[in-house]
Motif scaffolding. Structure first.
Motif, PDB file in Angstrom:
ATOM      1  N   ILE A  21      41.844  28.274   3.456  1.00 47.89           N
ATOM      2  CA  ILE A  21      41.140  29.189   2.560  1.00 47.89           C
ATOM      3  C   ILE A  21      42.100  30.251   2.036  1.00 47.89           C
ATOM      4  CG2 ILE A  21      39.382  31.017   2.444  1.00 47.89           C
ATOM      5  CD1 ILE A  21      37.688  29.451   4.362  1.00 47.89           C
ATOM      6  N   ASP A  22      42.023  30.517   0.738  1.00 48.16           N
ATOM      7  CA  ASP A  22      42.789  31.599   0.126  1.00 48.16           C
ATOM      8  C   ASP A  22      42.011  32.900   0.308  1.00 48.16           C
ATOM      9  OD1 ASP A  22      44.268  33.341  -1.389  1.00 48.16           O
ATOM     10  OD2 ASP A  22      43.895  32.341  -3.308  1.00 48.16           O
ATOM     11  N   ARG A  23      42.502  33.764   1.171  1.00 47.20           N
ATOM     12  CA  ARG A  23      41.809  35.019   1.484  1.00 47.20           C
ATOM     13  C   ARG A  23      41.628  35.885   0.238  1.00 47.20           C
ATOM     14  NH1 ARG A  23      39.614  39.103   1.647  1.00 47.20           N
ATOM     15  NH2 ARG A  23      39.570  40.745   3.257  1.00 47.20           N
ATOM     16  N   CYS A  24      42.598  35.838  -0.669  1.00 48.85           N
ATOM     17  CA  CYS A  24      42.528  36.690  -1.865  1.00 48.85           C
ATOM     18  C   CYS A  24      41.371  36.291  -2.779  1.00 48.85           C
ATOM     19  CB  CYS A  24      43.851  36.605  -2.641  1.00 48.85           C
ATOM     20  SG  CYS A  24      45.272  37.249  -1.735  1.00 48.85           S
ATOM     21  N   GLY A  25      40.977  35.029  -2.732  1.00 51.89           N
ATOM     22  CA  GLY A  25      39.898  34.573  -3.606  1.00 51.89           C
ATOM     23  C   GLY A  25      38.536  34.570  -2.938  1.00 51.89           C
ATOM     24  N   LEU A  81      35.796  30.161  20.193  1.00 49.06           N
ATOM     25  CA  LEU A  81      35.750  29.970  18.743  1.00 49.06           C
ATOM     26  C   LEU A  81      34.982  31.082  18.039  1.00 49.06           C
ATOM     27  CD1 LEU A  81      35.189  26.112  18.420  1.00 49.06           C
ATOM     28  CD2 LEU A  81      37.332  27.396  18.449  1.00 49.06           C
ATOM     29  N   ASN A  82      33.817  31.447  18.571  1.00 49.99           N
ATOM     30  CA  ASN A  82      33.026  32.477  17.905  1.00 49.99           C
ATOM     31  C   ASN A  82      33.613  33.875  18.071  1.00 49.99           C
ATOM     32  OD1 ASN A  82      31.000  30.988  16.558  1.00 49.99           O
ATOM     33  ND2 ASN A  82      29.899  30.670  18.473  1.00 49.99           N
ATOM     34  N   ALA A  83      34.406  34.084  19.129  1.00 52.15           N
ATOM     35  CA  ALA A  83      35.096  35.375  19.273  1.00 52.15           C
ATOM     36  C   ALA A  83      36.167  35.523  18.201  1.00 52.15           C
ATOM     37  CB  ALA A  83      35.710  35.493  20.665  1.00 52.15           C
ATOM     38  N   LEU A  84      36.963  34.477  18.031  1.00 54.63           N
ATOM     39  CA  LEU A  84      38.019  34.536  17.010  1.00 54.63           C
ATOM     40  C   LEU A  84      37.409  34.579  15.613  1.00 54.63           C
ATOM     41  CD1 LEU A  84      41.083  34.608  17.480  1.00 54.63           C
ATOM     42  CD2 LEU A  84      41.157  32.193  16.858  1.00 54.63           C
ATOM     43  N   PHE A  85      36.335  33.834  15.419  1.00 51.35           N
ATOM     44  CA  PHE A  85      35.591  33.819  14.153  1.00 51.35           C
ATOM     45  C   PHE A  85      35.082  35.216  13.801  1.00 51.35           C
ATOM     46  CE2 PHE A  85      31.221  33.004  12.319  1.00 51.35           C
ATOM     47  CZ  PHE A  85      31.631  32.568  11.074  1.00 51.35           C
ATOM     48  N   THR A  86      34.569  35.936  14.798  1.00 46.41           N
ATOM     49  CA  THR A  86      34.090  37.296  14.577  1.00 46.41           C
ATOM     50  C   THR A  86      35.216  38.201  14.086  1.00 46.41           C
ATOM     51  OG1 THR A  86      32.322  37.114  16.212  1.00 46.41           O
ATOM     52  CG2 THR A  86      33.101  39.330  15.717  1.00 46.41           C
ATOM     53  N   ASP A  91      37.958  40.872   9.392  1.00 43.28           N
ATOM     54  CA  ASP A  91      39.112  40.965   8.494  1.00 43.28           C
ATOM     55  C   ASP A  91      38.708  40.714   7.048  1.00 43.28           C
ATOM     56  OD1 ASP A  91      42.193  40.916   8.047  1.00 43.28           O
ATOM     57  OD2 ASP A  91      41.514  38.995   7.187  1.00 43.28           O
ATOM     58  N   ALA A  92      37.678  39.880   6.842  1.00 38.87           N
ATOM     59  CA  ALA A  92      37.221  39.556   5.490  1.00 38.87           C
ATOM     60  C   ALA A  92      36.264  40.603   4.929  1.00 38.87           C
ATOM     61  CB  ALA A  92      36.546  38.186   5.488  1.00 38.87           C
ATOM     62  N   GLY A  93      35.906  41.600   5.738  1.00 33.50           N
ATOM     63  CA  GLY A  93      35.046  42.668   5.244  1.00 33.50           C
ATOM     64  C   GLY A  93      33.579  42.524   5.575  1.00 33.50           C
ATOM     65  N   PHE A  94      33.225  41.584   6.447  1.00 35.95           N
ATOM     66  CA  PHE A  94      31.823  41.413   6.831  1.00 35.95           C
ATOM     67  C   PHE A  94      31.465  42.346   7.986  1.00 35.95           C
ATOM     68  CE2 PHE A  94      32.755  37.286   4.864  1.00 35.95           C
ATOM     69  CZ  PHE A  94      31.619  37.091   4.081  1.00 35.95           C
ATOM     70  N   ALA A  95      30.210  42.762   8.023  1.00 37.76           N
ATOM     71  CA  ALA A  95      29.670  43.480   9.176  1.00 37.76           C
ATOM     72  C   ALA A  95      29.122  42.426  10.123  1.00 37.76           C
ATOM     73  CB  ALA A  95      28.567  44.442   8.743  1.00 37.76           C
ATOM     74  N   VAL A  96      29.709  42.287  11.299  1.00 35.46           N
ATOM     75  CA  VAL A  96      29.415  41.163  12.169  1.00 35.46           C
ATOM     76  C   VAL A  96      29.246  41.626  13.616  1.00 35.46           C
ATOM     77  CG1 VAL A  96      31.891  40.706  12.362  1.00 35.46           C
ATOM     78  CG2 VAL A  96      30.281  38.902  12.942  1.00 35.46           C
TER      79      VAL A  96
END
Length: 286
Positions: A21-25, A81-86, A91-96
């Motif tokens: 995935i391209d983080r910038c897009g 997996l879900n820890a790293l995913f969180t 980092d992507a700006g989500f409230a999680v």
């Protein structure tokens, strides 16, 4: 004492690259979240080799998880997996926030709360998503909306409110071309309970004891048999004990794995994992 559970990702760019995935897009909205969930399920397999094969202690520290899953190109189970995913969603700006969950797969008894899920706030909407469940699980986020049904990658799931603060997810089968659950007759399609989760925020440290039990106790399913699963563009591939299954385009292939050499060939070919070999091959086939 538990500082490593809350560390930031060492190198987010490497993680995004692992997912393709391209983080910038990417934008922090529902569409962006669904892209991440699907890519994660395809790129990084669910697997319990450390608990089952190698009896290796499992660290939930972000640095250790990054080393294993991103740099070492391994998979993991829900607490990993879900820890790293969180951390990636943050980092992507989500409230999680993580949440407690339990499997509803019928084993003849109520299963303990021994799963980690993820609740994400996207604007005014709150959704559940999971990249660490052995399947079936939606390839996208599910809105916390009683009775909502979502079809993704040919599968339909329904979410229902239970006694507060619990929700449950049901698998409704393959989706038809119009998005409804396919059925061989006019009868209501069978709904299979998959997972229940709590709509209550937990903390990273709350999963340490659960992970220790799941990865070490002899009664834990994770120490008893190999479980590996990865979504593919056409369906999925999995190993359960010594049985390999591949599904896609309406076709299901399955066979018994006959040797350690065959297992490691499948592991590398279908899951991208190169792992040490056990001293001997143990088959459960009758």
């Amino acid at each position: 004492m538990f500082e490593e559970l809350y560390e930031p990702l060492p190198d987010p760019a490497r993680y995004w690259n692992r997912l393709g995935i391209d983080r910038c897009g990417l934008s922090p909205d529902r569409e962006g979240l669904d892209r991440i969930v699907y890519a994660h399920q395809c790129a990084i397999p669910f697997e319990n080799l450390d608990a089952c094969d190698y009896r290796t202690p499992i660290s939930l520290g972000i640095g250790d998880l990054f080393e294993k899953i991103v740099l070492g190109r391994r998979g993991g189970y829900c607490f990993e997996l879900n820890a790293l995913f969180t951390a990636l969603l943050a980092d992507a700006g989500f409230a999680v926030a993580p949440c407690f969950a339990r499997s509803l797969k019928d084993r003849g008894y109520i299963q303990p709360v021994a799963h980690r899920g993820t609740i994400v706030a996207v604007g005014e909407e709150r959704v559940f998503c999971d990249v660490g469940y052995g399947g079936p699980m939606p390839a996208c986020a599910l809105p916390l909306e009683d009775g909502a049904e979502i079809s993704s990658c040919g599968q339909t799931f329904r979410i229902e409110r239970m006694e507060s603060p619990w929700w449950r997810i049901l698998y409704c089968g393959r989706a038809s071309s119009d998005g409804a659950a396919a059925s061989g007759s006019s009868a209501e399609p069978k709904r299979e309970p998959v997972l229940a989760f709590m709509d209550a925020v937990q903390h990273e440290v709350d999963f340490v004891a659960l992970s220790l039990y799941c990865s070490t106790h002899p009664n834990s399913i994770f120490t008893q048999q190999r479980m590996i699963n990865r979504r593919t563009g056409e369906g999925s591939v999995s190993v359960t004990a010594d049985r390999f299954v591949r599904t896609g385009r309406g076709v299901k292939e399955q066979r018994i794995i006959g040797s350690e050499d065959e297992f490691h060939a499948l592991l590398e070919q279908h899951f991208g994992i190169v792992a040490p070999r056990k001293a001997r091959w143990i088959t459960t086939a009758q």
